[in-house]
Design a protein around this motif. Structure first.
Motif, mmCIF file in Angstrom:
data_model
loop_
_atom_site.group_PDB
_atom_site.id
_atom_site.type_symbol
_atom_site.label_atom_id
_atom_site.label_comp_id
_atom_site.label_asym_id
_atom_site.label_seq_id
_atom_site.Cartn_x
_atom_site.Cartn_y
_atom_site.Cartn_z
ATOM 1 N N ASP A 1 34.628 44.646 48.416
ATOM 2 C CA ASP A 1 35.535 45.344 49.332
ATOM 3 C C ASP A 1 35.719 46.802 48.919
ATOM 4 O OD1 ASP A 1 37.274 45.866 51.354
ATOM 5 O OD2 ASP A 1 38.935 44.699 50.570
ATOM 6 N N HIS B 1 43.336 48.522 52.547
ATOM 7 C CA HIS B 1 42.399 48.205 53.616
ATOM 8 C C HIS B 1 42.653 46.831 54.232
ATOM 9 C CE1 HIS B 1 38.440 46.448 54.944
ATOM 10 N NE2 HIS B 1 38.492 47.522 55.692
ATOM 11 N N THR B 2 43.026 45.838 53.416
ATOM 12 C CA THR B 2 43.164 44.466 53.916
ATOM 13 C C THR B 2 44.198 44.339 55.039
ATOM 14 O OG1 THR B 2 42.410 43.556 51.806
ATOM 15 C CG2 THR B 2 43.648 42.078 53.263
ATOM 16 N N TRP C 1 45.360 46.722 56.938
ATOM 17 C CA TRP C 1 44.899 47.590 58.025
ATOM 18 C C TRP C 1 43.812 46.877 58.834
ATOM 19 C CZ3 TRP C 1 40.124 50.266 58.745
ATOM 20 C CH2 TRP C 1 40.148 51.312 59.669
ATOM 21 N N ARG C 2 42.894 46.226 58.139
ATOM 22 C CA ARG C 2 41.825 45.488 58.813
ATOM 23 C C ARG C 2 42.400 44.321 59.621
ATOM 24 N NH1 ARG C 2 36.400 44.172 58.667
ATOM 25 N NH2 ARG C 2 35.885 41.958 58.796
ATOM 26 N N ARG C 3 43.384 43.634 59.041
ATOM 27 C CA ARG C 3 43.993 42.502 59.744
ATOM 28 C C ARG C 3 44.608 42.957 61.061
ATOM 29 N NH1 ARG C 3 47.385 40.931 55.885
ATOM 30 N NH2 ARG C 3 45.720 39.849 54.789
ATOM 31 N N LEU D 1 41.769 43.783 63.599
ATOM 32 C CA LEU D 1 41.158 42.567 64.140
ATOM 33 C C LEU D 1 42.075 41.890 65.156
ATOM 34 C CD1 LEU D 1 39.519 41.033 60.942
ATOM 35 C CD2 LEU D 1 38.324 41.869 62.967
ATOM 36 N N THR E 1 42.901 56.213 62.713
ATOM 37 C CA THR E 1 42.399 54.926 63.192
ATOM 38 C C THR E 1 41.708 55.080 64.538
ATOM 39 O OG1 THR E 1 44.156 53.780 61.987
ATOM 40 C CG2 THR E 1 43.029 52.552 63.719
ATOM 41 N N ARG F 1 34.397 44.432 54.772
ATOM 42 C CA ARG F 1 34.193 45.764 55.357
ATOM 43 C C ARG F 1 33.254 45.703 56.561
ATOM 44 N NH1 ARG F 1 37.315 50.247 53.096
ATOM 45 N NH2 ARG F 1 38.026 49.447 51.102
ATOM 46 N N CYS G 1 32.179 45.197 60.545
ATOM 47 C CA CYS G 1 32.697 45.907 61.717
ATOM 48 C C CYS G 1 33.819 45.122 62.397
ATOM 49 C CB CYS G 1 31.561 46.162 62.711
ATOM 50 S SG CYS G 1 32.106 46.934 64.242
ATOM 51 N N GLU G 2 35.016 45.737 62.466
ATOM 52 C CA GLU G 2 36.145 45.086 63.138
ATOM 53 C C GLU G 2 35.932 45.000 64.649
ATOM 54 O OE1 GLU G 2 37.712 46.859 59.331
ATOM 55 O OE2 GLU G 2 36.601 47.696 61.035
#
Length: 438
Positions: A64, A91-92, A94-96, A99, A241, A383, A385-386
Motif C-alpha cells: 500500500d 489512504h485507507t 479516503w479509498r473507502r 469506493l 480528489t 491502490r 483503481c477506485e
C-alpha cells in the motif's frame, strides 16, 4: 538468488526504454528474455523489480505504498499533498469513501441518463458526417470520456463544460510533458504560465460547485463532491480528489473503447455477434437502460478481451516497506515493485496464443481456470483503481450505443501502432470507416 536482468547503464535506463519504443514494449521484451521476474533500471526509481507472473503477484497484493519519486511529476496538481502517494493510514479511509461513491449502483444510475445523452450526441455527429471520410476514434472518444468524467466529478454543474475540458487538457499537456520530457509547443515559460492559469481556473470551478452544494444542503452519497462534504473533508482535499478522479479517467475509457472497436473491425464475426446481442436485448431502442448492461454478456467479454490485449494503463508500481519473499527471491525494504499489466496479460502460461483476440476467454468457466491476478487492467491491491466499476459502465454504454447504430471497418493502409503516453495510445490514432447499420 540474484534476480536476472540487463546490465545497469550510466543513463539510468532511459536509453533502453527509448530504444524499445516505450516502457510497455520494453517490459514485454524483458520478460520474454529473462523470465517472470526481472530486475531493471527505471528512471525515477534507480532499480526496480518487474513481476509478470500472476501467482507471484499475490505476494505483493497487500502493498500500500507507491514510490514517491515516480509520482512526483503530479505533485503540482495537488494542494493537500500528492494524493497519489499519501500514506496508508490516510489512504485507507479516503479509498473507502471513494469506493462508496464510485463503485456504487446509486452513483452510476444517477449519472447514466446524462452519460447516455453525451454518447448519443457523439453518435449523432458521426451520423451527420457519414461518407465524409474516416473517423479518428481516439480523438473523439477521449474527448467524450473527459467530458463524461467532468460531468461526473463536478455533478454536471460546471458553468462552461467546454472550458473545463480545455483547461484540463492544458494542465495535462504540461505535467505529462514533464514526465516524458517532451518539449511543449511554443515557448516553455508561456506554456507553463497557461497551464498554471488553467489549474487555477479548475480549482475555482470546483470551489464554486462545493459552495453550491453547501448552500443548498445537497450532500448526496451518490455524488462525489456531496460525499466528500458530508465526510467533512477540507476544501483542498475535495479539490484534489476531484482532480485525481479527472486525471485517472481523462483518457482511459475512450482509449479502451477505441481499441475495442479496432479489434471488432478486424474480427467481423465477433462484431456480428455483438450486434445480434444488442438487437436481442435492446430491440428498437437506440441505447440501453442501466439494467440492460448486465444482459450484454458478450459485449462485456469483448471489452475485457480488448483490455487484455491493450490495457489502457500499461503498468503500476508499489514500494516494499519491509523485506518481501517473492518465489525464489527476497526483495529488501524500499524495492520498487513494477506491475507490467501488458506482460501479465500476454503470459502464455495463462493465456494460450496470447496475441489472438478471443472474447470467449472471459466466460465464467474459462475465468475460473486462471489465477486471480492473471487479468489486472485496473491494477491490484489497496491502490487499485477506485473507478474500475464506473469505467466499465461508461465503456459498455458507449460501445452499446455506437455498435447498435454503426458498423466499423478499418481504413485500408492505415497502420495502428501502440505507444505509451501515460495510457496505451495509438501513434497515429485509430482511423475507421463508420457507416450506419442497415
Amino acid at each position: 538468488m540474484d534476480i536476472p536482468g540487463p546490465e545497469p547503464q550510466a543513463d539510468g535506463g532511459v536509453g533502453a526504454v527509448a530504444a524499445a519504443g516505450g516502457l510497455h514494449l520494453y517490459q514485454l521484451r524483458l520478460h520474454a528474455e529473462y523470465g517472470p521476474v526481472v530486475r531493471f533500471q527505471l528512471p525515477g526509481a534507480d532499480t526496480a523489480v518487474s513481476v509478470a507472473d500472476p501467482v507471484l503477484l499475490e505476494a505483493t497484493a497487500r502493498l500500500d505504498k507507491r514510490p514517491e519519486r515516480l509520482f512526483a511529476f503530479l505533485a503540482p496538481l495537488f494542494e493537500a499533498g500528492n494524493v497519489q502517494v499519501m500514506p496508508a493510514c490516510e489512504h485507507t479511509p479516503w479509498r473507502r469513501l471513494l469506493l462508496s461513491v464510485l463503485a456504487g449502483r446509486p452513483s452510476h444510475e444517477r449519472h447514466f441518463a446524462r452519460f447516455t445523452e453525451l454518447v448519443t450526441a457523439l453518435a449523432d455527429r458521426w451520423a451527420e458526417r457519414a461518407g465524409q471520410g474516416p473517423v479518428e476514434l481516439q480523438k473523439d472518444l477521449t474527448a467524450l470520456s473527459l467530458r463524461m468524467i467532468c460531468e461526473y466529478a463536478l455533478g454536471g454543474e460546471a458553468e462552461d463544460p467546454d472550458r473545463v475540458v480545455a483547461a484540463f487538457e492544458e494542465v495535462l499537456t504540461e505535467h505529462l510533458g514533464r514526465l516524458y520530457q517532451a518539449p511543449s509547443p511554443g515557448p516553455g515559460e508561456k506554456h507553463a504560465e497557461r497551464a498554471a492559469e488553467a489549474l487555477a481556473y479548475l480549482r475555482a470551478v470546483v470551489d464554486r460547485v462545493v459552495v453550491a452544494h453547501r448552500a443548498g444542503d445537497r450532500a448526496d452519497r451518490s455524488d462525489l463532491i456531496g460525499a466528500l462534504i458530508e465526510a467533512g473533508e477540507r476544501p483542498a482535499r475535495i479539490r484534489d480528489t476531484v482532480m485525481v478522479a479527472m486525471l485517472a479517467a481523462h483518457h482511459t475509457t475512450g482509449v479502451a473503447v477505441s481499441w475495442t472497436l479496432h479489434l471488432l473491425g478486424r474480427h467481423p464475426g465477433a462484431a456480428g455477434r455483438v450486434a445480434d446481442e444488442l438487437d436481442r436485448v435492446l430491440g428498437d431502442r437506440a441505447a440501453p437502460a442501466y439494467a440492460d448492461l448486465r444482459r450484454l454478456t458478450y459485449l462485456e467479454m469483448v471489452l475485457k478481451e480488448a483490455m487484455r490485449l491493450y490495457p489502457p494503463g500499461p503498468y503500476g508500481a508499489r514500494e516494499t516497506t519491509e523485506a518481501l519473499v517473492l518465489g525464489d527471491y527476497e526483495l529488501p525494504a524500499g524495492t520498487t515493485v513494477f506491475y507490467p499489466f501488458w506482460a501479465v496479460h500476454m503470459n502464455p502460461d495463462h493465456w494460450p496464443e496470447p496475441e489472438k483476440f478471443v472474447p470467449e476467454r472471459f466466460t465464467p468457466e474459462e475465468t475460473a481456470k486462471r489465477p486471480r491476478l492473471a487479468y489486472i487492467p485496473f491494477g491490484l491491491g489497496p491502490r487499485g483503481c477506485e473507478g474500475a466499476a464506473l469505467a466499465m459502465v461508461e465503456a459498455e454504454l458507449i460501445l452499446a450505443v455506437l455498435l447498435k447504430r454503426f458498423r466499423f471497418r478499418p481504413v485500408p493502409g492505415h497502420e495502428v501502432t501502440p505507444v505509451e503516453r501515460f495510457v496505451l495510445w495509438a501513434a497515429d490514432d485509430i482511423r475507421m470507416t463508420v457507416s450506419p447499420r442497415a
